[in-house]
Scaffold this motif. Structure first.
Motif, PDB file in Angstrom:
ATOM      1  N   LEU A  63       0.828  -1.204   0.000  1.00  0.00           N
ATOM      2  CA  LEU A  63       0.000   0.000   0.000  1.00  0.00           C
ATOM      3  C   LEU A  63       0.866   1.260   0.000  1.00  0.00           C
ATOM      4  O   LEU A  63       2.013   1.234   0.443  1.00  0.00           O
ATOM      5  N   SER A  64       0.288   2.349  -0.465  1.00  0.00           N
ATOM      6  CA  SER A  64       0.991   3.635  -0.404  1.00  0.00           C
ATOM      7  C   SER A  64       1.015   4.130   1.044  1.00  0.00           C
ATOM      8  O   SER A  64       0.286   3.617   1.897  1.00  0.00           O
ATOM      9  N   GLY A  65       1.854   5.130   1.288  1.00  0.00           N
ATOM     10  CA  GLY A  65       1.949   5.671   2.642  1.00  0.00           C
ATOM     11  C   GLY A  65       0.621   6.192   3.157  1.00  0.00           C
ATOM     12  O   GLY A  65       0.237   5.931   4.296  1.00  0.00           O
ATOM     13  N   GLY A  66      -0.097   6.913   2.303  1.00  0.00           N
ATOM     14  CA  GLY A  66      -1.380   7.466   2.723  1.00  0.00           C
ATOM     15  C   GLY A  66      -2.374   6.370   3.070  1.00  0.00           C
ATOM     16  O   GLY A  66      -3.117   6.475   4.051  1.00  0.00           O
ATOM     17  N   GLN A  67      -2.354   5.312   2.254  1.00  0.00           N
ATOM     18  CA  GLN A  67      -3.253   4.181   2.536  1.00  0.00           C
ATOM     19  C   GLN A  67      -2.860   3.500   3.843  1.00  0.00           C
ATOM     20  O   GLN A  67      -3.726   3.159   4.658  1.00  0.00           O
ATOM     21  N   GLN A  68      -1.545   3.306   4.037  1.00  0.00           N
ATOM     22  CA  GLN A  68      -1.089   2.660   5.279  1.00  0.00           C
ATOM     23  C   GLN A  68      -1.508   3.476   6.500  1.00  0.00           C
ATOM     24  O   GLN A  68      -1.939   2.924   7.507  1.00  0.00           O
ATOM     25  N   GLN A  69      -1.399   4.810   6.386  1.00  0.00           N
ATOM     26  CA  GLN A  69      -1.757   5.633   7.529  1.00  0.00           C
ATOM     27  C   GLN A  69      -3.256   5.558   7.807  1.00  0.00           C
ATOM     28  O   GLN A  69      -3.684   5.569   8.953  1.00  0.00           O
ATOM     29  N   ARG A  70      -4.062   5.465   6.741  1.00  0.00           N
ATOM     30  CA  ARG A  70      -5.513   5.328   6.971  1.00  0.00           C
ATOM     31  C   ARG A  70      -5.828   3.991   7.627  1.00  0.00           C
ATOM     32  O   ARG A  70      -6.717   3.904   8.490  1.00  0.00           O
ATOM     33  N   VAL A  71      -5.078   2.932   7.243  1.00  0.00           N
ATOM     34  CA  VAL A  71      -5.256   1.639   7.911  1.00  0.00           C
ATOM     35  C   VAL A  71      -4.869   1.774   9.386  1.00  0.00           C
ATOM     36  O   VAL A  71      -5.553   1.253  10.272  1.00  0.00           O
ATOM     37  N   ALA A  72      -3.779   2.498   9.644  1.00  0.00           N
ATOM     38  CA  ALA A  72      -3.332   2.667  11.030  1.00  0.00           C
ATOM     39  C   ALA A  72      -4.412   3.361  11.862  1.00  0.00           C
ATOM     40  O   ALA A  72      -4.615   3.022  13.028  1.00  0.00           O
ATOM     41  N   ILE A  73      -5.105   4.303  11.257  1.00  0.00           N
ATOM     42  CA  ILE A  73      -6.203   4.971  11.973  1.00  0.00           C
ATOM     43  C   ILE A  73      -7.333   3.982  12.226  1.00  0.00           C
ATOM     44  O   ILE A  73      -7.876   3.901  13.332  1.00  0.00           O
ATOM     45  N   ALA A  74      -7.650   3.178  11.207  1.00  0.00           N
ATOM     46  CA  ALA A  74      -8.700   2.165  11.376  1.00  0.00           C
ATOM     47  C   ALA A  74      -8.314   1.168  12.471  1.00  0.00           C
ATOM     48  O   ALA A  74      -9.146   0.765  13.289  1.00  0.00           O
ATOM     49  N   ARG A  75      -7.030   0.796  12.503  1.00  0.00           N
ATOM     50  CA  ARG A  75      -6.557  -0.150  13.522  1.00  0.00           C
ATOM     51  C   ARG A  75      -6.759   0.428  14.927  1.00  0.00           C
ATOM     52  O   ARG A  75      -7.192  -0.279  15.845  1.00  0.00           O
ATOM     53  N   ALA A  76      -6.461   1.725  15.070  1.00  0.00           N
ATOM     54  CA  ALA A  76      -6.633   2.354  16.380  1.00  0.00           C
ATOM     55  C   ALA A  76      -8.124   2.458  16.729  1.00  0.00           C
ATOM     56  O   ALA A  76      -8.524   2.194  17.866  1.00  0.00           O
ATOM     57  N   LEU A  77      -8.951   2.814  15.740  1.00  0.00           N
ATOM     58  CA  LEU A  77     -10.393   2.969  16.003  1.00  0.00           C
ATOM     59  C   LEU A  77     -11.053   1.640  16.349  1.00  0.00           C
ATOM     60  O   LEU A  77     -12.053   1.607  17.062  1.00  0.00           O
ATOM     61  N   ALA A  78     -10.486   0.540  15.843  1.00  0.00           N
ATOM     62  CA  ALA A  78     -11.077  -0.779  16.082  1.00  0.00           C
ATOM     63  C   ALA A  78     -11.118  -1.118  17.564  1.00  0.00           C
ATOM     64  O   ALA A  78     -11.917  -1.945  17.997  1.00  0.00           O
ATOM     65  N   MET A  79     -10.261  -0.454  18.353  1.00  0.00           N
ATOM     66  CA  MET A  79     -10.263  -0.698  19.802  1.00  0.00           C
ATOM     67  C   MET A  79     -11.371   0.085  20.497  1.00  0.00           C
ATOM     68  O   MET A  79     -11.498   0.028  21.716  1.00  0.00           O
ATOM     69  N   ARG A  80     -12.150   0.856  19.737  1.00  0.00           N
ATOM     70  CA  ARG A  80     -13.207   1.708  20.293  1.00  0.00           C
ATOM     71  C   ARG A  80     -12.657   2.608  21.409  1.00  0.00           C
ATOM     72  O   ARG A  80     -13.126   2.588  22.558  1.00  0.00           O
ATOM     73  N   PRO A  81     -11.628   3.389  21.055  1.00  0.00           N
ATOM     74  CA  PRO A  81     -10.914   4.175  22.077  1.00  0.00           C
ATOM     75  C   PRO A  81     -11.735   5.373  22.562  1.00  0.00           C
ATOM     76  O   PRO A  81     -12.642   5.840  21.874  1.00  0.00           O
ATOM     77  N   LYS A  82     -11.369   5.846  23.757  1.00  0.00           N
ATOM     78  CA  LYS A  82     -12.009   7.045  24.302  1.00  0.00           C
ATOM     79  C   LYS A  82     -11.317   8.299  23.796  1.00  0.00           C
ATOM     80  O   LYS A  82     -11.871   9.386  23.871  1.00  0.00           O
ATOM     81  N   ALA A  83     -10.067   8.143  23.355  1.00  0.00           N
ATOM     82  CA  ALA A  83      -9.325   9.283  22.824  1.00  0.00           C
ATOM     83  C   ALA A  83      -8.332   8.777  21.788  1.00  0.00           C
ATOM     84  O   ALA A  83      -7.970   7.602  21.775  1.00  0.00           O
ATOM     85  N   MET A  84      -7.919   9.678  20.906  1.00  0.00           N
ATOM     86  CA  MET A  84      -6.939   9.311  19.887  1.00  0.00           C
ATOM     87  C   MET A  84      -5.746  10.264  19.980  1.00  0.00           C
ATOM     88  O   MET A  84      -5.916  11.482  20.093  1.00  0.00           O
ATOM     89  N   LEU A  85      -4.559   9.676  19.906  1.00  0.00           N
ATOM     90  CA  LEU A  85      -3.338  10.475  19.869  1.00  0.00           C
ATOM     91  C   LEU A  85      -2.747  10.380  18.461  1.00  0.00           C
ATOM     92  O   LEU A  85      -2.616   9.291  17.912  1.00  0.00           O
ATOM     93  N   PHE A  86      -2.428  11.515  17.883  1.00  0.00           N
ATOM     94  CA  PHE A  86      -1.806  11.526  16.559  1.00  0.00           C
ATOM     95  C   PHE A  86      -0.431  12.166  16.680  1.00  0.00           C
ATOM     96  O   PHE A  86      -0.317  13.347  16.999  1.00  0.00           O
TER      97      PHE A  86
END
Lengths: 248, 224
Positions: A143-166
């Motif tokens: 995947l391209s970098g942009g795609q990988q980063q969007r996957v990384a966001i999806a991976r973090a969201l999958a935990m149903r977090p209360k907050a996100m750190l970028f």
């Protein structure tokens, strides 16, 4: 309690790397649903501060509380806290030996104990949301970098977090891919996700942040709404910083 | 070649390489297990274990194997009375396995350790940030990638081990090189063919082994 407690409370935090005092008595609260952008020159401590919120960096003095609880020092209670705090890194950090889908389901299955079928369903929905669902069975390197980063966001969201750190989520991307990642972050902010973002994207800070916190040399120099900060910075350090980045 | 037409010589040749094979397989298994444990020691958070791993690797990786094999025979067996079997050949075989394994384990350990170090630290942080425990991070993220990148180096270690087994000939196991020396004594007119036969046998087995590990390594390589 009359007033609702802030989700993230950073209370007189100090940190040293050897002799170097990288965080100097920082106090900063992040309310629920708030988007705070950390700005500052490189070496100002903004990444370190961001990483200390889920204890990827330890602090030497002071206290950080998440949802009212002081951060646990280590072990299972720390792992449990981290599960509630999503993190997105500059270098994506997808698991290279796992497919996109497996990257997104690993946490929910192993940490949240979700059923694999449910985790997969949720992962596909998240991947669809970030526009990668058709690549679910590929490996990160495809995947391209942009795609990988969007996957990384999806991976973090999958935990149903209360907050996100970028932590500088767009700094390693080619310019044409920055937009696609910021779009996802904007939509998250609009949904009311509590977000702490270290970024150099001034457009994002201006339009999305509820508050800008400016750090220099490990100190929290000033914090203000983006309108105030960009139009009328109070400190010399901030004026100097803005002059340098906004002249081009 | 005349030597192959003599059935006694032929069976000596086969016996010699059977000892090489036995020494290689037994030591490979022992040194792999030992090497994995030592690698665990070397990356462990406990200083004492790290120290043991470091000393082991420093001591055995930097000592000639011939000395280690001699030590096994003259010190462990002759001086300290370590005895594996009443049969002198079997006993020397196991002494050889001990020497080969402690030596080879240090190389296995370093191969695995470099595999662990090849996993980008960012992936480990991402795994921790998801809330995985230390053991889960090790099991789900680090080791699967570390072991894959270890396949290639492990092939080299195995090939070196197979050749190193001939050193056990110095303590009385009649492996291939000892058989070769005997045949050369008996057939002084055929020195070159005998050399070619023994060296060729090693090469015929080990060249494909090298290719197999190369292929496996590519097959399971983690694309970054």
């Amino acid at each position: 309690m009359a007033e609702q407690q802030a989700l993230i409370e950073i209370d007189h935090v100090n940190k040293w790397f050897g002799e170097l005092h990288v965080l100097k008595d920082i106090t900063l609260n992040i309310e629920r649903g708030e988007v705070v952008v950390l700005l500052g020159p490189s070496g100002s401590g903004k990444s370190t501060l961001c990483r200390s919120i889920n204890r990827l960096e330890t602090i030497n003095d002071g206290e950080i509380r998440f949802d009212g609880q002081p951060l646990p020092a280590e072990g299972r209670s720390l792992a449990k806290l981290r599960a509630d705090v999503g993190m997105v890194f500059q270098s994506f950090n997808l698991f290279a030996h796992k497919t996109i889908l497996e990257n997104v389901t690993l946490g929910p299955i192993k940490v949240r104990k979700d059923k694999p079928a449910a985790a997969k369903e949720q992962a596909m929905a998240l991947l669809k949301r970030v526009g990668i669902d058709s690549q679910a069975n590929k490996y990160p390197a495809q995947l391209s970098g942009g795609q990988q980063q969007r996957v990384a966001i999806a991976r973090a969201l999958a935990m149903r977090p209360k907050a996100m750190l970028f932590d500088e989520p767009t700094s390693a991307l080619d310019p044409e891919m920055v937009g696609e990642v910021l779009d996802v972050m904007v939509s998250l902010a609009e949904e009311g996700m509590t977000m702490v973002c270290v970024t150099h994207e001034m457009g994002f800070a201006r339009s999305v942040a509820n508050r800008v916190a400016f750090l220099a040399d490990g100190q929290l120099v000033e914090q203000a709404t983006p309108e105030e900060f960009f139009a009328d910075p109070k400190s010399d350090r901030a004026r100097d910083f803005l002059a340098k980045i906004l002249t081009h | 070649m005349d030597i192959l037409s003599d059935s006694a010589d032929m069976s000596a040749y086969v016996d010699g390489f059977m000892w090489v094979l036995r020494l290689t397989i037994t030591s490979a298994i022992a040194s792999f297990i030992l090497g994995v444990i030592l690698a665990g020691f070397r990356v462990s958070p406990i200083p004492v274990l790290r120290g043991i791993g470091f000393l082991w690797v420093s001591a055995f990786r930097n000592t000639p194997l011939t000395l280690i094999i001699f030590f096994c025979y003259f010190a462990l067996y002759s001086t300290f009375g370590l005895k594996f079997s009443g049969n002198i050949t079997i006993n020397n075989f196991w002494l050889g396995v001990v020497g080969l394994s402690v030596y080879t384990a240090s190389f296995v350990c370093e191969a695995i350790r470099s595999g662990i170090n090849s996993v980008p630290v960012g992936q480990v942080e991402a795994a921790r940030a998801l809330g995985l425990t230390f053991m889960q991070v090790l099991r789900l993220v680090i080791l699967p990638q570390a072991i894959r990148s270890t396949i290639g180096p492990m092939g080299s270690v195995l090939i070196a081990l197979a050749k190193n087994t001939t050193i056990v000939g110095t303590i009385g196991v009649i492996e291939a090189s000892s058989v070769m020396k005997g045949l050369i004594n008996d057939h002084g007119d055929q020195v070159i063919p005998i050399f070619v036969l023994f060296a060729g046998t090693f090469a015929v087995v080990l060249i494909p082994t090298g290719y197999l590990f190369g292929w496996l390594s590519n097959r399971y390589e983690v694309k970054r």
